[in-house]
Design a protein around this motif. Structure first.
Motif, short mmCIF file in Angstrom:
data_model
loop_
_atom_site.label_atom_id
_atom_site.label_comp_id
_atom_site.label_asym_id
_atom_site.label_seq_id
_atom_site.Cartn_x
_atom_site.Cartn_y
_atom_site.Cartn_z
N TYR A 97 14.06 58.55 4.75
CA TYR A 97 13.62 59.41 3.65
C TYR A 97 14.82 59.91 2.86
O TYR A 97 14.80 59.91 1.63
CB TYR A 97 12.78 60.57 4.16
CG TYR A 97 11.63 60.09 5.01
CD1 TYR A 97 10.64 59.27 4.49
CD2 TYR A 97 11.56 60.43 6.35
CE1 TYR A 97 9.60 58.81 5.27
CE2 TYR A 97 10.52 59.98 7.14
CZ TYR A 97 9.55 59.16 6.61
OH TYR A 97 8.53 58.70 7.37
N TYR A 98 15.86 60.34 3.56
CA TYR A 98 17.05 60.82 2.87
C TYR A 98 17.70 59.69 2.08
O TYR A 98 18.22 59.90 0.99
CB TYR A 98 18.06 61.42 3.86
CG TYR A 98 17.55 62.65 4.56
CD1 TYR A 98 17.04 63.73 3.84
CD2 TYR A 98 17.55 62.73 5.94
CE1 TYR A 98 16.56 64.85 4.48
CE2 TYR A 98 17.08 63.86 6.59
CZ TYR A 98 16.59 64.91 5.85
OH TYR A 98 16.11 66.02 6.49
N ASN A 99 17.69 58.49 2.65
CA ASN A 99 18.26 57.34 1.94
C ASN A 99 17.51 57.06 0.65
O ASN A 99 18.11 56.78 -0.39
CB ASN A 99 18.25 56.10 2.83
CG ASN A 99 19.21 56.20 3.98
OD1 ASN A 99 20.14 57.00 3.97
ND2 ASN A 99 18.99 55.39 5.00
N HIS A 100 16.18 57.13 0.69
CA HIS A 100 15.38 56.90 -0.52
C HIS A 100 15.65 57.98 -1.55
O HIS A 100 15.85 57.67 -2.74
CB HIS A 100 13.88 56.89 -0.17
CG HIS A 100 13.42 55.62 0.45
ND1 HIS A 100 12.86 54.59 -0.27
CD2 HIS A 100 13.45 55.20 1.75
CE1 HIS A 100 12.55 53.60 0.54
NE2 HIS A 100 12.90 53.94 1.78
N PHE A 107 17.54 57.22 -5.25
CA PHE A 107 16.88 57.40 -6.54
C PHE A 107 17.41 58.60 -7.32
O PHE A 107 17.36 58.60 -8.56
CB PHE A 107 15.37 57.42 -6.35
CG PHE A 107 14.84 56.02 -6.17
CD1 PHE A 107 14.55 55.23 -7.27
CD2 PHE A 107 14.70 55.46 -4.92
CE1 PHE A 107 14.12 53.93 -7.12
CE2 PHE A 107 14.27 54.16 -4.75
CZ PHE A 107 13.98 53.39 -5.86
N VAL A 108 17.96 59.61 -6.65
CA VAL A 108 18.67 60.67 -7.38
C VAL A 108 19.87 60.06 -8.09
O VAL A 108 20.10 60.30 -9.28
CB VAL A 108 19.12 61.80 -6.42
CG1 VAL A 108 20.18 62.68 -7.07
CG2 VAL A 108 17.95 62.65 -6.00
N ALA A 149 10.90 51.39 -8.05
CA ALA A 149 10.65 51.93 -6.70
C ALA A 149 9.43 51.26 -6.08
O ALA A 149 9.45 50.89 -4.89
CB ALA A 149 10.46 53.45 -6.77
N VAL A 150 8.37 51.10 -6.85
CA VAL A 150 7.15 50.47 -6.34
C VAL A 150 7.42 49.01 -5.99
O VAL A 150 7.05 48.54 -4.91
CB VAL A 150 6.00 50.59 -7.38
CG1 VAL A 150 4.81 49.74 -6.97
CG2 VAL A 150 5.59 52.04 -7.55
N ALA A 179 9.18 59.40 -0.96
CA ALA A 179 10.57 59.86 -0.93
C ALA A 179 11.34 59.34 -2.14
O ALA A 179 12.16 60.06 -2.72
CB ALA A 179 11.24 59.42 0.37
N SER A 180 11.06 58.10 -2.53
CA SER A 180 11.71 57.55 -3.73
C SER A 180 11.30 58.34 -4.98
O SER A 180 12.14 58.67 -5.82
CB SER A 180 11.33 56.08 -3.91
OG SER A 180 11.78 55.31 -2.83
#
Length: 152
Positions: free
Chosen positions: A68-71, A75-76, A100-101, A122-123
């Motif tokens: 989740y943190y990686n996503h 994307f940030v 992302a999708v 998360a993304s």
């Protein structure tokens, strides 16, 4: 501002680095650099997201949460880099959301990876956070530009 004493074709790199257009946008070289960085980041995120998952054991402390943190981080970073490279608008947000999708769907074809709605969420959270941070950075830059323009 460009020095008036020299013709435009004889300006050196420091003059171009200081030059800004009337609307406060950076010079073309900076925009090209930002776009190259964005495409490089996009390539790195794609490779990392689609690379087959290795069968290395994950530490107990981080099991499940690092994805989740990686996503979010990916994307940030993409949103901020994209907002520097192009105007912050609906097209950029829609393009990165579609990416992302598609990326999440493509993971189902990569060994050891799977499509997961929580990863997609998360993304999208990363896109939202990146959008807020990009808007704040852009606002701070414009305030700073106005202060420096009004200084004697």
């Amino acid at each position: 501002m460009l020095p008036a004493s020299r013709p435009a074709e004889r300006l050196d790199d420091t003059d171009h680095a200081r030059a800004k257009m009337a609307d406060g946008t950076p010079p073309l070289g900076a925009i090209r650099l930002a776009r190259a960085a964005f495409w490089g980041l996009l390539a790195v995120v794609s490779v990392l997201a689609l690379y087959p998952r290795l069968s290395l054991p994950e530490p107990e402390l981080t099991r499940g949460s690092t994805a989740y943190y990686n996503h979010v981080l990916a994307f940030v970073t993409l949103m901020i880099a994209g907002a520097i490279a192009w105007p912050l608008g609906r097209r950029l947000v829609v393009a990165l959301a579609a990416y992302a999708v598609l990326l999440e769907m493509a993971q189902s074809f990569s060994p050891g990876r799977e499509t997961a709605l929580d990863d997609l969420a998360a993304s999208f959270a990363g896109l939202g956070l990146g959008l807020v941070l990009a808007a704040l950075l852009r606002g701070a830059r414009h305030r700073n530009d106005r202060r420096s323009a009004s200084a004697p």
